[in-house]
Design an enzyme around this catalytic site. Structure first.
Site, PDB file in Angstrom:
ATOM      1  N   ASP A 139      25.727  18.177  59.527  1.00 55.01           N
ATOM      2  CA  ASP A 139      25.333  19.533  59.162  1.00 55.01           C
ATOM      3  C   ASP A 139      26.497  20.179  58.415  1.00 55.01           C
ATOM      4  O   ASP A 139      27.619  20.267  58.951  1.00 55.01           O
ATOM      5  CB  ASP A 139      24.977  20.345  60.416  1.00 55.01           C
ATOM      6  N   ASN A 173      26.452  29.699  50.102  1.00 54.46           N
ATOM      7  CA  ASN A 173      25.396  30.166  49.197  1.00 54.46           C
ATOM      8  C   ASN A 173      25.589  31.632  48.829  1.00 54.46           C
ATOM      9  O   ASN A 173      25.415  32.033  47.671  1.00 54.46           O
ATOM     10  CB  ASN A 173      24.021  29.979  49.845  1.00 54.46           C
ATOM     11  N   ASP A 179      22.938  24.132  45.816  1.00 54.26           N
ATOM     12  CA  ASP A 179      22.161  22.921  45.507  1.00 54.26           C
ATOM     13  C   ASP A 179      23.084  21.818  44.987  1.00 54.26           C
ATOM     14  O   ASP A 179      22.929  20.645  45.352  1.00 54.26           O
ATOM     15  CB  ASP A 179      21.085  23.234  44.468  1.00 54.26           C
ATOM     16  N   GLU A 182      20.460  21.891  55.104  1.00 52.91           N
ATOM     17  CA  GLU A 182      21.790  21.320  54.891  1.00 52.91           C
ATOM     18  C   GLU A 182      22.106  20.229  55.916  1.00 52.91           C
ATOM     19  O   GLU A 182      23.258  19.869  56.128  1.00 52.91           O
ATOM     20  CB  GLU A 182      22.854  22.423  54.966  1.00 52.91           C
TER      21      GLU A 182
END
Length: 343
Positions: free
Chosen positions: A187, A195, A204, A230
């Site tokens: 993770d 982000n 991305d 993620e």
């Protein structure tokens, strides 16, 4: 288009000569065999478009036996066989069709009739082969569609559905042969903050970059998948928990040393990992419990400060704080409830 090949298996030389004269102006090659054994060998070698086969040949095999041999051999069974016969009895015709003959012409035959029969069977064979090519292409397209349906569009890794299918397959193989099977869950740490700071397109790109490092950090036999968001996973067949932990640690370290360039802004990212192995990780007794143990080990990695690898060992596990070099005794998994925090 290359000339079509006609194989004539007949003990009468006049038949061969008449057929060569008939098709002299046509793009057809007439090949000859004077007995059944030679005819079978030539059929295998030439792979003709049509075979003209005499029903009654003295000595050796007759036309019925030759037809049976041709239709039993996978190399020649698709070639149309037209029997040439002077017999007019229904019994002979039935025997010929039972042997695998596709058609028959009665001697003395009309040249126009045999021309039409040969042309018709060549066209029919072309049609069948064309359909077979279409089916083959459709199967190829179907396999490609199935492959695309099993892939994660963003990262090119296997998606969650394919991950579950392959994990079940590896679990059954591990049970059958008594080989260890490990699972590592990853993770990305603080991904929401990443982000928010750099924007979703940069996020991305970070997912794709990590996917590349996952593939590079594993072996050819390992199965790498995007679990969702993620979260990622690696299935490691024939791998014990110590080796799987080393693989996870190698990937964790590689990402920690990597600097993303977002425009002209540098960015760093870390990842946490949880490792579980069948049959050494506690009460792992099913596919779901293997996933659960790896997930709980990942939860511990998050709770203990992130950017670390935790393993689910018998009676709990050991984790390593990679920043401070200190070992922590892991809590028992039963004390951990609820969904782990995503960051």
């Amino acid at each position: 288009m290359p000339a079509r090949k006609i194989l004539v298996i007949d003990d009468e030389p006049d038949v061969h000569g008449m057929l060569r004269a008939l098709f002299r102006e046509r793009p057809l090659e007439i090949h000859s065999a004077m007995n059944g054994a030679d005819g079978i060998r030539e059929a295998v070698r030439l792979q003709p478009d049509t075979i003209l086969l005499d029903l009654k040949m003295p000595g050796g095999m007759n036309g019925i036996e030759v037809a049976e041999r041709l239709k039993e051999d996978t190399r020649t069974q698709g070639i149309p066989v037209i029997l040439l016969t002077s017999c007019r009895s229904t019994e002979d015709k039935i025997a010929a069709f039972r042997a695998g003959a596709d058609d028959y012409v009665t001697k003395p035959f009309d040249t126009g009739e045999i021309d039409v029969r040969i042309t018709s069977w060549i066209k029919r064979r072309d049609l069948i082969e064309g359909k077979n090519r279409e089916i083959h292409n459709l199967k190829g397209d179907k396999l490609e569609l199935e492959r695309l349906a099993a892939m994660d569009e963003m990262t090119g890794l296997w998606n969650f559905r394919e991950f579950r299918r392959r994990l079940r397959d590896e679990w059954l193989r591990s049970e059958r042969y008594g080989a260890p099977l490990s699972l590592v869950m990853f993770d990305l740490d603080n991904f929401k903050r990443f982000n928010d700071t750099f924007g979703h397109p940069a996020g991305d790109d970070a997912l794709r970059e990590f996917a590349t490092r996952l593939v590079g950090g594993g072996r050819e036999t390992d199965i790498v998948a995007r679990y969702g968001g993620e979260e990622f996973a690696i299935i490691l067949p024939h791998t014990d928990i110590l080796m799987a932990t080393r693989v996870a640690e190698r990937i964790r370290a590689a990402l920690g040393e990597f600097t993303f360039l977002i425009g002209d802004r540098p960015a760093r990212m870390t990842v946490s990992a949880g490792v579980a192995t069948y049959p050494t990780s506690g009460a792992v007794d099913s596919v779901d419990s293997l996933v659960e143990h790896a997930d709980r080990a990942l939860y511990r990695a998050k709770e203990l400060g992130k950017n670390r690898v935790e393993s689910a060992m018998d009676g709990g596990g050991d984790g390593i704080d990679r920043d401070h070099g200190r070992r922590y005794g892991s809590r028992t998994s039963s004390t951990i409830t609820g969904k782990r925090p995503r960051d």
